[in-house]
Design a protein around this motif. Structure first.
Motif, PDB file in Angstrom:
ATOM      1  N   VAL A 224       0.850  -1.186   0.000  1.00  0.00           N
ATOM      2  CA  VAL A 224       0.000   0.000   0.000  1.00  0.00           C
ATOM      3  C   VAL A 224       0.891   1.243   0.000  1.00  0.00           C
ATOM      4  N   ARG A 225       0.409   2.267  -0.676  1.00  0.00           N
ATOM      5  CA  ARG A 225       1.132   3.540  -0.626  1.00  0.00           C
ATOM      6  C   ARG A 225       1.096   4.088   0.794  1.00  0.00           C
ATOM      7  N   ARG A 226       2.182   4.698   1.220  1.00  0.00           N
ATOM      8  CA  ARG A 226       2.286   5.223   2.574  1.00  0.00           C
ATOM      9  C   ARG A 226       1.137   6.181   2.896  1.00  0.00           C
ATOM     10  N   ASP A 227       0.702   6.970   1.904  1.00  0.00           N
ATOM     11  CA  ASP A 227      -0.393   7.917   2.131  1.00  0.00           C
ATOM     12  C   ASP A 227      -1.715   7.218   2.424  1.00  0.00           C
ATOM     13  N   ASP A 228      -1.849   5.953   1.987  1.00  0.00           N
ATOM     14  CA  ASP A 228      -3.102   5.220   2.187  1.00  0.00           C
ATOM     15  C   ASP A 228      -3.026   4.225   3.351  1.00  0.00           C
ATOM     16  N   LEU A 229      -1.907   4.199   4.053  1.00  0.00           N
ATOM     17  CA  LEU A 229      -1.693   3.185   5.089  1.00  0.00           C
ATOM     18  C   LEU A 229      -2.724   3.271   6.203  1.00  0.00           C
ATOM     19  N   ARG A 230      -3.045   4.454   6.644  1.00  0.00           N
ATOM     20  CA  ARG A 230      -3.987   4.602   7.753  1.00  0.00           C
ATOM     21  C   ARG A 230      -5.332   3.938   7.420  1.00  0.00           C
ATOM     22  N   GLY A 231      -5.808   4.143   6.223  1.00  0.00           N
ATOM     23  CA  GLY A 231      -7.081   3.557   5.819  1.00  0.00           C
ATOM     24  C   GLY A 231      -7.037   2.036   5.772  1.00  0.00           C
ATOM     25  N   VAL A 232      -5.910   1.478   5.322  1.00  0.00           N
ATOM     26  CA  VAL A 232      -5.757   0.020   5.284  1.00  0.00           C
ATOM     27  C   VAL A 232      -5.712  -0.556   6.695  1.00  0.00           C
ATOM     28  N   LEU A 233      -4.948   0.070   7.579  1.00  0.00           N
ATOM     29  CA  LEU A 233      -4.844  -0.427   8.948  1.00  0.00           C
ATOM     30  C   LEU A 233      -6.181  -0.379   9.671  1.00  0.00           C
ATOM     31  N   ALA A 234      -7.019   0.559   9.313  1.00  0.00           N
ATOM     32  CA  ALA A 234      -8.332   0.650   9.950  1.00  0.00           C
ATOM     33  C   ALA A 234      -9.224  -0.535   9.612  1.00  0.00           C
ATOM     34  N   VAL A 235      -8.914  -1.202   8.505  1.00  0.00           N
ATOM     35  CA  VAL A 235      -9.715  -2.350   8.066  1.00  0.00           C
ATOM     36  C   VAL A 235      -9.295  -3.630   8.775  1.00  0.00           C
ATOM     37  N   LEU A 236      -8.036  -3.714   9.205  1.00  0.00           N
ATOM     38  CA  LEU A 236      -7.450  -4.981   9.646  1.00  0.00           C
ATOM     39  C   LEU A 236      -7.627  -5.242  11.141  1.00  0.00           C
ATOM     40  N   PRO A 237      -8.341  -6.328  11.506  1.00  0.00           N
ATOM     41  CA  PRO A 237      -8.423  -6.760  12.913  1.00  0.00           C
ATOM     42  C   PRO A 237      -7.287  -7.720  13.211  1.00  0.00           C
ATOM     43  N   ALA A 238      -6.110  -7.201  13.528  1.00  0.00           N
ATOM     44  CA  ALA A 238      -4.909  -8.033  13.621  1.00  0.00           C
ATOM     45  C   ALA A 238      -4.907  -8.870  14.883  1.00  0.00           C
ATOM     46  N   LEU A 239      -4.159  -9.999  14.828  1.00  0.00           N
ATOM     47  CA  LEU A 239      -3.957 -10.835  15.999  1.00  0.00           C
ATOM     48  C   LEU A 239      -3.265 -10.028  17.098  1.00  0.00           C
ATOM     49  N   ASN A 240      -2.244  -9.312  16.773  1.00  0.00           N
ATOM     50  CA  ASN A 240      -1.644  -8.341  17.685  1.00  0.00           C
ATOM     51  C   ASN A 240      -1.697  -6.979  16.992  1.00  0.00           C
ATOM     52  N   LYS A 241      -0.675  -6.683  16.220  1.00  0.00           N
ATOM     53  CA  LYS A 241      -0.668  -5.486  15.369  1.00  0.00           C
ATOM     54  C   LYS A 241      -0.029  -5.874  14.049  1.00  0.00           C
ATOM     55  N   PRO A 242      -0.515  -5.334  12.946  1.00  0.00           N
ATOM     56  CA  PRO A 242       0.089  -5.662  11.649  1.00  0.00           C
ATOM     57  C   PRO A 242       1.553  -5.256  11.618  1.00  0.00           C
ATOM     58  N   THR A 243       2.339  -6.056  10.903  1.00  0.00           N
ATOM     59  CA  THR A 243       3.728  -5.703  10.666  1.00  0.00           C
ATOM     60  C   THR A 243       3.808  -4.826   9.418  1.00  0.00           C
ATOM     61  N   ARG A 275      -7.364   0.911  -1.258  1.00  0.00           N
ATOM     62  CA  ARG A 275      -6.245   1.149  -2.169  1.00  0.00           C
ATOM     63  C   ARG A 275      -5.040   0.241  -1.885  1.00  0.00           C
ATOM     64  N   ALA A 276      -5.284  -0.901  -1.211  1.00  0.00           N
ATOM     65  CA  ALA A 276      -4.216  -1.895  -1.074  1.00  0.00           C
ATOM     66  C   ALA A 276      -4.023  -2.614  -2.401  1.00  0.00           C
ATOM     67  N   GLU A 277      -2.795  -3.076  -2.655  1.00  0.00           N
ATOM     68  CA  GLU A 277      -2.485  -3.799  -3.891  1.00  0.00           C
ATOM     69  C   GLU A 277      -1.669  -5.052  -3.573  1.00  0.00           C
ATOM     70  N   GLY A 278      -1.650  -5.978  -4.518  1.00  0.00           N
ATOM     71  CA  GLY A 278      -0.868  -7.207  -4.339  1.00  0.00           C
ATOM     72  C   GLY A 278      -1.284  -7.991  -3.114  1.00  0.00           C
ATOM     73  N   ILE A 279      -2.592  -8.084  -2.861  1.00  0.00           N
ATOM     74  CA  ILE A 279      -3.094  -8.764  -1.657  1.00  0.00           C
ATOM     75  C   ILE A 279      -2.944 -10.279  -1.828  1.00  0.00           C
ATOM     76  N   VAL A 280      -2.291 -10.917  -0.864  1.00  0.00           N
ATOM     77  CA  VAL A 280      -2.081 -12.368  -0.886  1.00  0.00           C
ATOM     78  C   VAL A 280      -2.611 -12.958   0.419  1.00  0.00           C
ATOM     79  N   GLU A 281      -3.521 -13.915   0.300  1.00  0.00           N
ATOM     80  CA  GLU A 281      -3.986 -14.683   1.466  1.00  0.00           C
ATOM     81  C   GLU A 281      -3.287 -16.040   1.449  1.00  0.00           C
ATOM     82  N   TYR A 282      -2.752 -16.470   2.603  1.00  0.00           N
ATOM     83  CA  TYR A 282      -2.032 -17.743   2.646  1.00  0.00           C
ATOM     84  C   TYR A 282      -2.386 -18.515   3.923  1.00  0.00           C
ATOM     85  N   PRO A 283      -2.353 -19.855   3.845  1.00  0.00           N
ATOM     86  CA  PRO A 283      -2.711 -20.672   5.010  1.00  0.00           C
ATOM     87  C   PRO A 283      -1.621 -20.641   6.063  1.00  0.00           C
TER      88      PRO A 283
END
Length: 289
Positions: A224-243, A275-283
Motif C-alpha cells: 500500500v502507498r504510505r499515504d493510504d496506510l492509515r485507511g488500510v490499517l483501519a480495516v485490519l483486525p490483527a492478531l496483535n498489530k500488523p507488521t 487502495r491496497a495492492e498485491g493482496i495475498v492470502e495464505y494458510p
C-alpha cells in the motif's frame, strides 16, 4: 533416549493425529498395533485409551500423553499438566459433562435426585459433585450407551457432550453442568524434571499450542502507498498489530498480518477499496507467540 508419548485411542484419535501433523510431527500408525513411529526419531508413541492415559503417565510407562482433563481428575493420580489444548472430537472447544434426566421425569434440579440412581462413566467426579452438594445418590458405572439407560436402568445420567444433540435425541433434559473439560498434554513428574526429556516435552507443547492457535486463521500480505496506510490499517483486525515494512520504493510499504479465515470474504474487498495492492492470502500451520 526416546520420549514415550501417549496418543488417545478412540474418539480423539483422528483429531489428535491431525493436530500433531499440523504441529510438524507425523505419526505413522498401523491398524494392528498400539505402537506408532514418528517423524522425530526421539519420539515414539503408544495408542492408549484416554480414560487410562493418566495412569500410565503417572506410573512412568509413558513420559507424556494427551488426554482429557476429565480423565485426569477421575484418576486422582499425580501428573504434571503441561498445557491445555482446546480441541475435541468434533469441535475446537471444550466439552461438558452434564447431569441429565428424562424430560417427562419430575427432576428439575440436582436436589430432586436425592435417593436416586445416576449412571455414568465418570464415577469418582460424579460422586464428588453430589457429595459437594450434600445430595445422597447411588452412582453406578456405565459401560457405554449411557443415554439409553433412563428411566429403566437409572433415574439420571452424567454424560459428556459437545453439542447436546445426542441428549436431545434421547429426550433428556440437562439439569446442571458437572464439569467442563478439554484435552491436556500431561507429563510424568519424573520425566518433567529430567533435563534430557524436559526440552522435548516443552517443544511438543509449544508446537501443539501453535498449531491450535493457527486453526481458523490465515495470513495476509499486501502492499500500500504510505499515504493510504492509515485507511488500510483501519480495516485490519490483527492478531496483535500488523507488521509494516519499508519497501525499496519509499512511497510504498508492505503489510503482513493474521486474520480469522471467516472474515477474509469481508475484509479483502475492503482492503482493495482502501487502495491496497498485491493482496495475498495464505494458510497457516502454526502461530507461535
Amino acid at each position: 533416549m526416546k520420549l514415550r508419548l501417549g496418543i488417545p485411542k478412540g474418539s480423539l484419535q483422528d483429531s489428535t493425529l491431525k493436530l500433531l501433523t499440523c504441529a510438524g510431527l507425523d505419526v505413522y500408525v498401523s491398524g494392528r498395533s498400539y505402537h506408532a513411529s514418528t517423524s522425530d526419531p526421539e519420539i515414539e508413541c503408544m495408542l492408549i485409551r484416554a480414560q487410562e492415559m493418566a495412569r500410565y503417565v503417572a506410573h512412568g510407562a509413558l513420559d507424556a500423553g494427551l488426554t482429557g482433563r476429565d480423565w485426569v481428575l477421575e484418576s486422582g493420580l499425580e501428573v504434571t499438566t503441561v498445557c491445555d489444548l482446546a480441541y475435541a472430537k468434533q469441535s475446537r472447544g471444550r466439552v461438558q459433562w452434564v447431569l441429565a434426566a428424562p424430560k417427562d421425569a419430575p427432576y428439575r434440579q440436582p436436589e430432586d435426585l436425592a435417593g436416586c440412581t445416576v449412571a455414568t462413566e465418570l464415577v469418582e467426579v460424579t460422586r464428588r459433585y453430589f457429595a459437594g452438594k450434600g445430595i445422597p445418590v447411588e452412582v453406578e458405572f456405565s459401560w457405554g450407551a449411557t443415554e439409553v439407560k433412563p428411566p429403566e436402568l437409572a433415574d439420571a445420567i452424567v454424560e459428556v457432550t459437545e453439542t447436546g444433540s445426542s441428549l436431545r435425541a434421547h429426550d433428556l433434559r440437562i439439569l446442571d453442568t458437572v464439569l467442563e473439560s478439554n484435552t491436556q498434554l500431561i507429563a510424568n513428574p519424573g520425566s518433567w524434571s529430567d533435563s534430557r526429556k524436559l526440552p522435548k516435552i516443552r517443544d511438543l507443547a509449544l508446537m501443539l499450542s501453535g498449531a491450535l492457535e493457527a486453526r481458523g486463521r490465515v495470513g495476509l500480505m499486501l502492499n500500500v502507498r504510505r499515504d493510504d496506510l492509515r485507511g488500510v490499517l483501519a480495516v485490519l483486525p490483527a492478531l496483535n498489530k500488523p507488521t509494516v515494512a519499508e519497501l525499496s520504493d519509499g512511497a510504498w510499504v508492505a503489510v503482513n498480518t493474521v486474520i480469522e479465515e471467516a472474515k477474509a470474504w469481508e475484509i479483502l474487498p475492503q482492503l482493495k477499496a482502501a487502495r491496497a495492492e498485491g493482496i495475498v492470502e495464505y494458510p497457516l500451520n502454526k502461530v507461535v507467540g
